[in-house]
Motif scaffolding. Structure first.
Motif, PDB file in Angstrom:
ATOM      1  N   ASN A  16       0.831  -1.203   0.000  1.00 24.47           N
ATOM      2  CA  ASN A  16       0.000   0.000   0.000  1.00 24.47           C
ATOM      3  C   ASN A  16       0.865   1.252   0.000  1.00 24.47           C
ATOM      4  O   ASN A  16       1.970   1.258   0.547  1.00 24.47           O
ATOM      5  CB  ASN A  16      -0.907   0.038   1.228  1.00 24.47           C
ATOM      6  CG  ASN A  16      -2.089  -0.894   1.128  1.00 24.47           C
ATOM      7  OD1 ASN A  16      -2.170  -1.722   0.230  1.00 24.47           O
ATOM      8  ND2 ASN A  16      -3.019  -0.768   2.048  1.00 24.47           N
ATOM      9  N   GLN A  18       1.592   5.302   1.027  1.00 30.63           N
ATOM     10  CA  GLN A  18       1.435   6.035   2.284  1.00 30.63           C
ATOM     11  C   GLN A  18       0.008   6.559   2.434  1.00 30.63           C
ATOM     12  O   GLN A  18      -0.557   6.507   3.528  1.00 30.63           O
ATOM     13  CB  GLN A  18       2.435   7.189   2.375  1.00 30.63           C
ATOM     14  CG  GLN A  18       3.843   6.722   2.622  1.00 30.63           C
ATOM     15  CD  GLN A  18       4.810   7.877   2.819  1.00 30.63           C
ATOM     16  OE1 GLN A  18       4.434   8.980   3.168  1.00 30.63           O
ATOM     17  NE2 GLN A  18       6.080   7.601   2.597  1.00 30.63           N
ATOM     18  N   ASP A  19      -0.574   7.042   1.349  1.00 27.90           N
ATOM     19  CA  ASP A  19      -1.949   7.539   1.406  1.00 27.90           C
ATOM     20  C   ASP A  19      -2.924   6.420   1.765  1.00 27.90           C
ATOM     21  O   ASP A  19      -3.849   6.623   2.563  1.00 27.90           O
ATOM     22  CB  ASP A  19      -2.363   8.184   0.079  1.00 27.90           C
ATOM     23  CG  ASP A  19      -1.730   9.548  -0.140  1.00 27.90           C
ATOM     24  OD1 ASP A  19      -1.296  10.182   0.854  1.00 27.90           O
ATOM     25  OD2 ASP A  19      -1.662   9.984  -1.302  1.00 27.90           O
ATOM     26  N   GLN A  20      -2.726   5.258   1.189  1.00 26.20           N
ATOM     27  CA  GLN A  20      -3.594   4.123   1.492  1.00 26.20           C
ATOM     28  C   GLN A  20      -3.442   3.683   2.948  1.00 26.20           C
ATOM     29  O   GLN A  20      -4.423   3.363   3.617  1.00 26.20           O
ATOM     30  CB  GLN A  20      -3.298   2.953   0.553  1.00 26.20           C
ATOM     31  CG  GLN A  20      -3.716   3.200  -0.878  1.00 26.20           C
ATOM     32  CD  GLN A  20      -3.182   2.139  -1.822  1.00 26.20           C
ATOM     33  OE1 GLN A  20      -2.019   1.726  -1.738  1.00 26.20           O
ATOM     34  NE2 GLN A  20      -4.035   1.692  -2.738  1.00 26.20           N
ATOM     35  N   LYS A  22      -2.483   5.585   5.425  1.00 28.09           N
ATOM     36  CA  LYS A  22      -3.110   6.623   6.249  1.00 28.09           C
ATOM     37  C   LYS A  22      -4.621   6.448   6.254  1.00 28.09           C
ATOM     38  O   LYS A  22      -5.263   6.523   7.306  1.00 28.09           O
ATOM     39  CB  LYS A  22      -2.747   8.015   5.734  1.00 28.09           C
ATOM     40  CG  LYS A  22      -3.351   9.129   6.567  1.00 28.09           C
ATOM     41  CD  LYS A  22      -2.938  10.493   6.054  1.00 28.09           C
ATOM     42  CE  LYS A  22      -3.605  11.591   6.882  1.00 28.09           C
ATOM     43  NZ  LYS A  22      -3.204  12.921   6.424  1.00 28.09           N
ATOM     44  N   ASP A  23      -5.202   6.209   5.088  1.00 32.83           N
ATOM     45  CA  ASP A  23      -6.650   5.998   5.002  1.00 32.83           C
ATOM     46  C   ASP A  23      -7.083   4.815   5.859  1.00 32.83           C
ATOM     47  O   ASP A  23      -8.117   4.871   6.529  1.00 32.83           O
ATOM     48  CB  ASP A  23      -7.079   5.775   3.553  1.00 32.83           C
ATOM     49  CG  ASP A  23      -6.997   7.032   2.699  1.00 32.83           C
ATOM     50  OD1 ASP A  23      -6.886   8.145   3.265  1.00 32.83           O
ATOM     51  OD2 ASP A  23      -7.034   6.894   1.457  1.00 32.83           O
ATOM     52  N   THR A  24      -6.307   3.744   5.835  1.00 31.11           N
ATOM     53  CA  THR A  24      -6.617   2.562   6.644  1.00 31.11           C
ATOM     54  C   THR A  24      -6.613   2.905   8.122  1.00 31.11           C
ATOM     55  O   THR A  24      -7.529   2.536   8.866  1.00 31.11           O
ATOM     56  CB  THR A  24      -5.596   1.438   6.359  1.00 31.11           C
ATOM     57  OG1 THR A  24      -5.694   1.056   4.989  1.00 31.11           O
ATOM     58  CG2 THR A  24      -5.820   0.236   7.251  1.00 31.11           C
ATOM     59  N   VAL A  26      -6.806   5.977   9.608  1.00 32.70           N
ATOM     60  CA  VAL A  26      -7.844   6.966   9.933  1.00 32.70           C
ATOM     61  C   VAL A  26      -9.220   6.311   9.958  1.00 32.70           C
ATOM     62  O   VAL A  26     -10.018   6.550  10.875  1.00 32.70           O
ATOM     63  CB  VAL A  26      -7.796   8.156   8.944  1.00 32.70           C
ATOM     64  CG1 VAL A  26      -9.009   9.059   9.103  1.00 32.70           C
ATOM     65  CG2 VAL A  26      -6.506   8.955   9.147  1.00 32.70           C
ATOM     66  N   ASP A  27      -9.497   5.470   8.988  1.00 27.65           N
ATOM     67  CA  ASP A  27     -10.785   4.786   8.929  1.00 27.65           C
ATOM     68  C   ASP A  27     -10.996   3.910  10.160  1.00 27.65           C
ATOM     69  O   ASP A  27     -12.076   3.921  10.767  1.00 27.65           O
ATOM     70  CB  ASP A  27     -10.884   3.951   7.652  1.00 27.65           C
ATOM     71  CG  ASP A  27     -12.224   3.270   7.502  1.00 27.65           C
ATOM     72  OD1 ASP A  27     -13.258   3.978   7.504  1.00 27.65           O
ATOM     73  OD2 ASP A  27     -12.258   2.031   7.386  1.00 27.65           O
ATOM     74  N   GLN A  30     -11.664   6.216  13.168  1.00 25.94           N
ATOM     75  CA  GLN A  30     -12.966   6.883  13.090  1.00 25.94           C
ATOM     76  C   GLN A  30     -14.120   5.920  13.336  1.00 25.94           C
ATOM     77  O   GLN A  30     -15.108   6.284  13.958  1.00 25.94           O
ATOM     78  CB  GLN A  30     -13.135   7.584  11.746  1.00 25.94           C
ATOM     79  CG  GLN A  30     -12.293   8.829  11.623  1.00 25.94           C
ATOM     80  CD  GLN A  30     -12.413   9.505  10.259  1.00 25.94           C
ATOM     81  OE1 GLN A  30     -12.903   8.928   9.299  1.00 25.94           O
ATOM     82  NE2 GLN A  30     -11.942  10.741  10.186  1.00 25.94           N
TER      83      GLN A  30
END
Length: 69
Positions: A16, A18-20, A22-24, A26-27, A30
């Motif tokens: 993955n 870095q953006d992916q 991070k999304d993982t 953060v998701d 949350q």
């Protein structure tokens, strides 16, 4: 934690960006679902194991400060 679970989590995010990643993260935070905590733990384990002493000390300081809030 079952070693198979650890390996499955690492396999699922290997490659993955870095953006992916991070999304993982953060998701998972949350959503606040208990079942996602082992995955975050595995990701933290990877970070910890690849950090030098200075980075580990910084993480501990950040954690300590966050727990005081």
């Amino acid at each position: 934690m079952n070693l198979n679970l650890r390996n499955a989590i690492i396999h699922n995010v290997s490659g993955n960006t870095q953006d992916q990643l991070k999304d993982t993260i953060v998701d998972a935070i949350q959503r606040g679902e208990e079942k996602l905590l082992p995955g975050l733990g595995v990701l933290f384990e990877v970070i910890w194991n690849h950090a030098d002493q200075k980075e580990q000390d910084m993480m501990l300081e950040t954690l300590e400060q966050g727990l005081k809030q």
